[in-house]
Design a protein around this motif. Structure first.
Motif, PDB file in Angstrom:
ATOM      1  N   GLU A 139       7.039 -27.033 -92.133  1.00 23.04           N
ATOM      2  CA  GLU A 139       7.708 -28.656 -92.794  1.00 23.04           C
ATOM      3  C   GLU A 139       8.802 -27.818 -93.613  1.00 23.04           C
ATOM      4  OE1 GLU A 139       5.729 -31.958 -93.522  1.00 23.04           O
ATOM      5  OE2 GLU A 139       4.399 -31.744 -91.701  1.00 23.04           O
ATOM      6  N   ALA A 140      10.198 -29.074 -94.359  1.00 18.24           N
ATOM      7  CA  ALA A 140      11.314 -28.333 -94.671  1.00 18.24           C
ATOM      8  C   ALA A 140      10.310 -28.283 -96.544  1.00 18.24           C
ATOM      9  CB  ALA A 140      12.102 -29.388 -94.703  1.00 18.24           C
ATOM     10  N   PRO A 141      10.168 -27.652 -97.625  1.00 21.40           N
ATOM     11  CA  PRO A 141       9.752 -27.904 -98.648  1.00 21.40           C
ATOM     12  C   PRO A 141      10.200 -28.908 -99.448  1.00 21.40           C
ATOM     13  CG  PRO A 141      11.685 -25.945 -98.102  1.00 21.40           C
ATOM     14  CD  PRO A 141      11.439 -26.977 -97.460  1.00 21.40           C
ATOM     15  N   GLY A 142      11.404 -29.583 -99.051  1.00 19.55           N
ATOM     16  CA  GLY A 142      11.673 -30.530-100.316  1.00 19.55           C
ATOM     17  C   GLY A 142      12.298 -29.842-101.452  1.00 19.55           C
ATOM     18  N   HIS A 143      12.015 -28.725-101.893  1.00 16.41           N
ATOM     19  CA  HIS A 143      12.860 -28.911-103.241  1.00 16.41           C
ATOM     20  C   HIS A 143      14.266 -27.866-103.301  1.00 16.41           C
ATOM     21  CE1 HIS A 143      11.949 -27.367-107.286  1.00 16.41           C
ATOM     22  NE2 HIS A 143      10.403 -28.160-107.524  1.00 16.41           N
TER      23      HIS A 143
ATOM     24  N   GLY B 154       9.281 -24.481-125.816  1.00 15.40           N
ATOM     25  CA  GLY B 154       9.087 -23.758-127.263  1.00 15.40           C
ATOM     26  C   GLY B 154       9.102 -22.739-126.501  1.00 15.40           C
ATOM     27  N   LEU B 155       8.591 -21.765-125.201  1.00 18.57           N
ATOM     28  CA  LEU B 155       8.714 -20.841-125.129  1.00 18.57           C
ATOM     29  C   LEU B 155       9.487 -20.568-123.938  1.00 18.57           C
ATOM     30  CD1 LEU B 155       4.869 -20.178-123.511  1.00 18.57           C
ATOM     31  CD2 LEU B 155       5.631 -19.626-125.239  1.00 18.57           C
ATOM     32  N   GLY B 156      11.245 -21.243-124.533  1.00 19.75           N
ATOM     33  CA  GLY B 156      11.988 -21.071-124.124  1.00 19.75           C
ATOM     34  C   GLY B 156      12.379 -21.010-122.573  1.00 19.75           C
ATOM     35  N   VAL B 157      11.769 -21.703-121.875  1.00 17.77           N
ATOM     36  CA  VAL B 157      11.774 -21.485-120.158  1.00 17.77           C
ATOM     37  C   VAL B 157      11.099 -23.131-119.707  1.00 17.77           C
ATOM     38  CG1 VAL B 157      10.599 -18.863-120.279  1.00 17.77           C
ATOM     39  CG2 VAL B 157       8.843 -21.267-119.848  1.00 17.77           C
ATOM     40  N   GLY B 158      11.809 -23.780-120.132  1.00 18.81           N
ATOM     41  CA  GLY B 158      11.946 -25.427-120.023  1.00 18.81           C
ATOM     42  C   GLY B 158      12.558 -25.058-119.010  1.00 18.81           C
ATOM     43  N   ARG B 159      13.788 -25.037-118.406  1.00 22.66           N
ATOM     44  CA  ARG B 159      14.574 -25.449-118.150  1.00 22.66           C
ATOM     45  C   ARG B 159      13.903 -24.480-116.078  1.00 22.66           C
ATOM     46  NH1 ARG B 159      20.720 -24.789-119.665  1.00 22.66           N
ATOM     47  NH2 ARG B 159      20.379 -26.495-121.668  1.00 22.66           N
ATOM     48  N   ASP B 160      13.274 -23.581-116.254  1.00 18.94           N
ATOM     49  CA  ASP B 160      12.736 -22.859-115.453  1.00 18.94           C
ATOM     50  C   ASP B 160      10.994 -23.438-114.542  1.00 18.94           C
ATOM     51  OD1 ASP B 160      14.751 -20.882-114.706  1.00 18.94           O
ATOM     52  OD2 ASP B 160      14.578 -20.125-116.324  1.00 18.94           O
ATOM     53  N   VAL B 161      10.586 -24.200-115.627  1.00 20.45           N
ATOM     54  CA  VAL B 161       9.535 -24.758-114.989  1.00 20.45           C
ATOM     55  C   VAL B 161       9.629 -26.056-114.664  1.00 20.45           C
ATOM     56  CG1 VAL B 161       6.742 -25.289-115.953  1.00 20.45           C
ATOM     57  CG2 VAL B 161       8.478 -23.258-116.799  1.00 20.45           C
ATOM     58  N   ASP B 162       8.669 -26.930-113.619  1.00 21.40           N
ATOM     59  CA  ASP B 162       9.098 -27.598-113.333  1.00 21.40           C
ATOM     60  C   ASP B 162       7.868 -28.282-112.461  1.00 21.40           C
ATOM     61  OD1 ASP B 162      10.219 -30.331-111.679  1.00 21.40           O
ATOM     62  OD2 ASP B 162      10.674 -29.534-110.065  1.00 21.40           O
ATOM     63  N   LEU B 163       7.289 -29.867-113.317  1.00 16.29           N
ATOM     64  CA  LEU B 163       5.798 -30.206-112.615  1.00 16.29           C
ATOM     65  C   LEU B 163       6.179 -31.548-111.595  1.00 16.29           C
ATOM     66  CD1 LEU B 163       5.723 -28.139-115.995  1.00 16.29           C
ATOM     67  CD2 LEU B 163       3.502 -29.604-116.118  1.00 16.29           C
ATOM     68  N   PRO B 164       6.923 -31.255-110.713  1.00 18.03           N
ATOM     69  CA  PRO B 164       6.730 -32.215-110.016  1.00 18.03           C
ATOM     70  C   PRO B 164       5.850 -33.322-109.641  1.00 18.03           C
ATOM     71  CG  PRO B 164       6.727 -30.193-108.565  1.00 18.03           C
ATOM     72  CD  PRO B 164       6.548 -29.946-109.631  1.00 18.03           C
ATOM     73  N   GLY B 165       4.793 -33.630-110.006  1.00 17.44           N
ATOM     74  CA  GLY B 165       3.560 -34.269-109.259  1.00 17.44           C
ATOM     75  C   GLY B 165       2.668 -33.619-108.664  1.00 17.44           C
ATOM     76  N   PHE B 166       2.021 -35.102-107.645  1.00 19.60           N
ATOM     77  CA  PHE B 166       1.463 -34.372-105.993  1.00 19.60           C
ATOM     78  C   PHE B 166       2.409 -33.952-105.215  1.00 19.60           C
ATOM     79  CE2 PHE B 166      -0.187 -36.238-102.407  1.00 19.60           C
ATOM     80  CZ  PHE B 166      -1.009 -35.588-102.889  1.00 19.60           C
ATOM     81  N   ARG B 167       1.822 -33.595-104.120  1.00 26.45           N
ATOM     82  CA  ARG B 167       2.713 -33.212-103.259  1.00 26.45           C
ATOM     83  C   ARG B 167       2.160 -33.655-101.879  1.00 26.45           C
ATOM     84  NH1 ARG B 167       8.217 -31.212-102.761  1.00 26.45           N
ATOM     85  NH2 ARG B 167       8.988 -31.995-105.028  1.00 26.45           N
ATOM     86  N   ASP B 168       2.021 -34.508-101.416  1.00 29.92           N
ATOM     87  CA  ASP B 168       1.538 -34.742 -99.653  1.00 29.92           C
ATOM     88  C   ASP B 168       1.696 -32.756 -98.988  1.00 29.92           C
ATOM     89  OD1 ASP B 168       1.326 -35.801 -96.890  1.00 29.92           O
ATOM     90  OD2 ASP B 168      -0.170 -36.692 -98.317  1.00 29.92           O
ATOM     91  N   ASN B 169       2.376 -32.523 -99.144  1.00 29.77           N
ATOM     92  CA  ASN B 169       2.369 -31.189 -98.315  1.00 29.77           C
ATOM     93  C   ASN B 169       2.673 -29.836 -99.373  1.00 29.77           C
ATOM     94  OD1 ASN B 169       2.451 -29.089 -96.954  1.00 29.77           O
ATOM     95  ND2 ASN B 169       4.590 -29.755 -95.521  1.00 29.77           N
ATOM     96  N   PRO B 170       1.731 -29.238-100.118  1.00 35.47           N
ATOM     97  CA  PRO B 170       2.182 -28.298-100.849  1.00 35.47           C
ATOM     98  C   PRO B 170       2.038 -26.488 -99.326  1.00 35.47           C
ATOM     99  CG  PRO B 170      -0.321 -29.201-100.691  1.00 35.47           C
ATOM    100  CD  PRO B 170       0.083 -30.049 -99.968  1.00 35.47           C
TER     101      PRO B 170
END
Length: 263
Positions: free
Chosen positions: A80-84, A142-158
Protein backbone atom coordinates in the motif's frame (compact mmCIF):
# COMPACT_ATOMS: atom_id res chain seq x y z
CA UNK A 1 -7.12 -29.84 28.92
CA UNK A 2 -3.40 -29.03 28.67
CA UNK A 3 -2.42 -25.61 29.98
CA UNK A 4 0.55 -23.79 28.47
CA UNK A 5 2.14 -20.73 30.04
CA UNK A 6 3.84 -18.46 27.51
CA UNK A 7 6.42 -15.91 28.66
CA UNK A 8 6.87 -12.91 26.38
CA UNK A 9 9.51 -10.81 28.12
CA UNK A 10 12.97 -11.07 29.64
CA UNK A 11 11.88 -11.19 33.27
CA UNK A 12 15.17 -10.24 34.92
CA UNK A 13 15.61 -7.07 32.88
CA UNK A 14 11.97 -6.03 32.99
CA UNK A 15 11.89 -6.48 36.79
CA UNK A 16 15.14 -4.55 37.26
CA UNK A 17 13.91 -1.68 35.10
CA UNK A 18 10.33 -1.67 36.44
CA UNK A 19 8.98 1.70 37.53
CA UNK A 20 5.93 0.39 39.44
CA UNK A 21 5.79 -2.17 42.25
CA UNK A 22 3.30 -4.34 40.36
CA UNK A 23 5.77 -4.64 37.48
CA UNK A 24 8.44 -5.78 39.92
CA UNK A 25 6.17 -8.44 41.45
CA UNK A 26 4.70 -9.88 38.24
CA UNK A 27 7.84 -11.90 37.34
CA UNK A 28 7.54 -13.73 40.67
CA UNK A 29 3.98 -14.71 39.81
CA UNK A 30 5.12 -16.00 36.43
CA UNK A 31 7.86 -18.06 38.08
CA UNK A 32 5.33 -19.70 40.40
CA UNK A 33 2.84 -20.44 37.65
CA UNK A 34 5.56 -22.00 35.52
CA UNK A 35 5.82 -24.89 37.98
CA UNK A 36 2.07 -25.51 37.76
CA UNK A 37 1.59 -25.41 33.98
CA UNK A 38 1.59 -28.51 31.80
CA UNK A 39 3.83 -26.74 29.29
CA UNK A 40 6.02 -23.64 29.54
CA UNK A 41 6.77 -21.69 26.37
CA UNK A 42 9.25 -18.85 25.90
CA UNK A 43 9.25 -16.64 22.82
CA UNK A 44 13.05 -16.74 22.52
CA UNK A 45 15.93 -18.84 23.81
CA UNK A 46 17.14 -15.90 25.87
CA UNK A 47 13.79 -15.62 27.63
CA UNK A 48 13.83 -19.39 28.25
CA UNK A 49 17.31 -19.32 29.79
CA UNK A 50 16.41 -16.37 32.01
CA UNK A 51 13.17 -18.02 33.17
CA UNK A 52 14.97 -21.26 34.00
CA UNK A 53 17.60 -19.39 36.03
CA UNK A 54 15.01 -17.35 37.94
CA UNK A 55 12.42 -20.06 38.59
CA UNK A 56 14.59 -23.13 39.11
CA UNK A 57 12.57 -24.87 36.43
CA UNK A 58 14.70 -27.31 34.39
CA UNK A 59 15.64 -25.77 31.06
CA UNK A 60 14.38 -28.94 29.39
CA UNK A 61 10.86 -28.11 30.61
CA UNK A 62 10.80 -24.85 28.66
CA UNK A 63 10.02 -24.90 24.93
CA UNK A 64 11.02 -22.03 22.67
CA UNK A 65 8.35 -21.10 20.14
CA UNK A 66 8.91 -17.87 18.25
CA UNK A 67 6.06 -15.41 17.84
CA UNK A 68 3.74 -15.81 14.83
CA UNK A 69 4.74 -12.58 13.13
CA UNK A 70 4.64 -13.01 9.35
CA UNK A 71 1.31 -13.46 7.55
CA UNK A 72 0.11 -13.07 3.95
CA UNK A 73 -1.78 -9.98 5.10
CA UNK A 74 1.50 -8.33 6.11
CA UNK A 75 2.93 -8.59 2.60
CA UNK A 76 -0.32 -7.33 1.08
CA UNK A 77 -0.36 -4.26 3.30
CA UNK A 78 3.31 -3.56 2.60
CA UNK A 79 2.35 -2.83 -1.01
CA UNK A 80 0.00 0.00 0.00
CA UNK A 81 1.00 3.66 -0.31
CA UNK A 82 3.13 4.79 2.64
CA UNK A 83 1.17 7.97 3.27
CA UNK A 84 4.27 9.89 4.33
CA UNK A 85 6.12 12.24 1.96
CA UNK A 86 9.59 11.30 3.24
CA UNK A 87 9.13 7.77 1.92
CA UNK A 88 8.20 8.95 -1.56
CA UNK A 89 11.38 10.85 -2.41
CA UNK A 90 14.47 12.33 -0.78
CA UNK A 91 17.33 11.00 1.35
CA UNK A 92 17.21 7.57 3.01
CA UNK A 93 14.87 7.24 5.98
CA UNK A 94 15.79 5.48 9.22
CA UNK A 95 12.57 3.95 10.56
CA UNK A 96 11.75 2.74 14.08
CA UNK A 97 8.47 1.49 15.53
CA UNK A 98 7.42 1.08 19.16
CA UNK A 99 5.98 2.68 22.25
CA UNK A 100 7.76 5.88 23.17
CA UNK A 101 9.01 4.61 26.52
CA UNK A 102 12.29 3.78 28.25
CA UNK A 103 12.39 0.11 27.15
CA UNK A 104 12.71 1.12 23.50
CA UNK A 105 15.53 3.60 24.23
CA UNK A 106 14.69 5.89 21.33
CA UNK A 107 16.86 8.57 22.93
CA UNK A 108 19.93 6.54 21.95
CA UNK A 109 18.51 6.22 18.44
CA UNK A 110 18.03 9.99 18.15
CA UNK A 111 21.63 10.54 19.27
CA UNK A 112 22.83 7.92 16.81
CA UNK A 113 20.84 9.59 14.05
CA UNK A 114 22.43 12.96 14.85
CA UNK A 115 25.84 11.35 14.28
CA UNK A 116 24.60 9.83 11.01
CA UNK A 117 23.09 13.14 9.90
CA UNK A 118 26.42 14.89 10.46
CA UNK A 119 27.91 12.59 7.80
CA UNK A 120 25.18 12.41 5.18
CA UNK A 121 21.63 13.52 4.32
CA UNK A 122 19.11 11.29 6.09
CA UNK A 123 15.82 11.41 7.97
CA UNK A 124 14.42 9.60 11.01
CA UNK A 125 10.81 8.53 11.53
CA UNK A 126 9.68 6.91 14.80
CA UNK A 127 6.16 5.48 14.78
CA UNK A 128 4.37 5.07 18.10
CA UNK A 129 2.79 6.81 21.06
CA UNK A 130 4.05 7.17 24.60
CA UNK A 131 5.22 9.41 27.42
CA UNK A 132 8.60 10.27 25.90
CA UNK A 133 7.28 12.08 22.82
CA UNK A 134 8.11 15.60 23.95
CA UNK A 135 11.48 14.69 25.45
CA UNK A 136 12.48 13.00 22.18
CA UNK A 137 11.43 16.05 20.18
CA UNK A 138 13.40 18.30 22.52
CA UNK A 139 16.43 16.03 22.25
CA UNK A 140 16.30 16.09 18.44
CA UNK A 141 16.00 19.89 18.43
CA UNK A 142 18.86 20.23 20.89
CA UNK A 143 21.07 18.08 18.67
CA UNK A 144 20.21 20.21 15.65
CA UNK A 145 18.28 17.53 13.76
CA UNK A 146 14.73 18.46 14.70
CA UNK A 147 13.71 19.16 11.10
CA UNK A 148 14.87 15.71 10.02
CA UNK A 149 13.09 13.77 12.80
CA UNK A 150 9.38 13.02 12.67
CA UNK A 151 7.22 11.35 15.32
CA UNK A 152 3.87 11.00 13.54
CA UNK A 153 2.31 8.74 16.18
CA UNK A 154 0.66 5.37 15.74
CA UNK A 155 0.17 4.02 12.23
CA UNK A 156 -2.24 1.18 11.50
CA UNK A 157 -0.04 0.11 8.59
CA UNK A 158 3.68 0.46 9.40
CA UNK A 159 4.52 -2.19 6.80
CA UNK A 160 4.19 0.19 3.85
CA UNK A 161 6.83 2.40 5.48
CA UNK A 162 9.04 -0.58 6.31
CA UNK A 163 8.98 -1.62 2.66
CA UNK A 164 10.45 1.76 1.67
CA UNK A 165 12.80 2.44 4.60
CA UNK A 166 16.50 2.93 3.97
CA UNK A 167 17.16 1.04 7.19
CA UNK A 168 15.04 -0.15 10.11
CA UNK A 169 16.46 0.35 13.61
CA UNK A 170 15.64 -1.41 16.86
CA UNK A 171 17.33 0.42 19.74
CA UNK A 172 15.69 -1.40 22.68
CA UNK A 173 17.30 -1.88 26.07
CA UNK A 174 15.49 -5.21 26.34
CA UNK A 175 12.88 -7.28 24.51
CA UNK A 176 11.18 -10.63 24.80
CA UNK A 177 11.49 -11.27 21.09
CA UNK A 178 11.33 -8.21 18.83
CA UNK A 179 8.34 -8.60 16.49
CA UNK A 180 9.00 -5.34 14.63
CA UNK A 181 12.44 -6.57 13.60
CA UNK A 182 10.89 -9.58 11.86
CA UNK A 183 8.15 -7.43 10.32
CA UNK A 184 10.74 -5.08 8.83
CA UNK A 185 12.74 -7.99 7.41
CA UNK A 186 9.59 -9.51 5.95
CA UNK A 187 9.04 -6.21 4.15
CA UNK A 188 12.60 -6.35 2.83
CA UNK A 189 14.02 -3.56 5.00
CA UNK A 190 17.70 -3.73 5.98
CA UNK A 191 17.87 -3.85 9.77
CA UNK A 192 20.16 -2.80 12.61
CA UNK A 193 19.50 -3.81 16.20
CA UNK A 194 20.93 -3.66 19.67
CA UNK A 195 22.19 -6.95 21.04
CA UNK A 196 19.66 -6.67 23.83
CA UNK A 197 18.18 -9.46 25.92
CA UNK A 198 16.44 -11.23 24.27
CA UNK A 199 15.46 -12.03 20.71
CA UNK A 200 17.29 -9.81 18.21
CA UNK A 201 20.49 -11.85 18.27
CA UNK A 202 18.46 -14.99 17.53
CA UNK A 203 16.40 -13.32 14.80
CA UNK A 204 19.53 -11.98 13.10
CA UNK A 205 21.47 -15.23 13.67
CA UNK A 206 24.28 -13.49 15.52
CA UNK A 207 24.60 -10.73 12.93
CA UNK A 208 24.25 -12.76 9.74
CA UNK A 209 21.08 -10.94 8.69
CA UNK A 210 21.75 -7.51 10.17
CA UNK A 211 24.25 -5.59 12.26
CA UNK A 212 24.10 -5.94 16.05
CA UNK A 213 25.41 -3.22 18.38
CA UNK A 214 25.70 -2.79 22.16
CA UNK A 215 22.75 -1.40 24.10
CA UNK A 216 22.87 2.34 24.76
CA UNK A 217 25.79 3.08 22.43
CA UNK A 218 24.87 5.89 19.99
CA UNK A 219 28.29 5.85 18.32
CA UNK A 220 28.09 2.15 17.47
CA UNK A 221 24.46 2.47 16.39
CA UNK A 222 25.22 5.48 14.19
CA UNK A 223 28.11 3.66 12.54
CA UNK A 224 25.93 0.60 11.90
CA UNK A 225 23.17 2.70 10.36
CA UNK A 226 25.68 4.41 8.07
CA UNK A 227 27.28 1.13 6.99
CA UNK A 228 23.92 -0.53 6.37
CA UNK A 229 22.72 2.32 4.15
CA UNK A 230 25.95 2.01 2.15
CA UNK A 231 25.85 -1.79 1.83
CA UNK A 232 22.37 -3.12 2.42
CA UNK A 233 21.93 -6.90 2.18
CA UNK A 234 19.81 -8.51 -0.51
CA UNK A 235 16.19 -7.90 0.47
CA UNK A 236 15.08 -11.32 -0.74
CA UNK A 237 17.49 -12.94 1.74
CA UNK A 238 15.93 -10.97 4.59
CA UNK A 239 12.44 -11.95 3.49
CA UNK A 240 13.37 -15.62 3.37
CA UNK A 241 14.77 -15.38 6.88
CA UNK A 242 11.56 -13.74 8.09
CA UNK A 243 9.55 -16.74 6.91
CA UNK A 244 11.04 -18.73 9.79
CA UNK A 245 8.84 -16.60 12.07
CA UNK A 246 5.57 -17.07 10.17
CA UNK A 247 2.16 -17.63 11.70
CA UNK A 248 2.00 -21.12 10.19
CA UNK A 249 5.37 -22.13 11.64
CA UNK A 250 4.34 -21.00 15.11
CA UNK A 251 0.96 -22.73 14.94
CA UNK A 252 2.62 -26.01 13.94
CA UNK A 253 4.95 -25.82 16.93
CA UNK A 254 2.07 -25.20 19.35
CA UNK A 255 0.10 -28.08 17.84
CA UNK A 256 3.07 -30.40 18.25
CA UNK A 257 3.49 -29.31 21.87
CA UNK A 258 -0.14 -29.42 22.99
CA UNK A 259 -1.39 -32.34 20.91
CA UNK A 260 1.51 -34.72 20.31
CA UNK A 261 1.09 -37.90 18.39
CA UNK A 262 -0.40 -38.88 15.03
CA UNK A 263 -3.21 -36.87 13.47
Amino acid sequence: IPVALTVHNHLSTSAARAEQWRQRLSPRAVEGLAHEADHVVAVSRGVAQDLAARSGLPRSRITTIYNPVVTPELWKRADEAPGHPWFETGPPVVLAVGKLKAQKDFATLVRAFARLRARRPARLVILGEGPERESLRALAAGLGVGRDVDLPGFRDNPFALMRRAGVFALSSAWEGFGNVLVEAMACGAPVVSTRCPSGPEEILAGGRFGRLVPVGDPAALGDALDATIDSAPDRSILQRRARAFSRDASVRRYEELLFPGPG
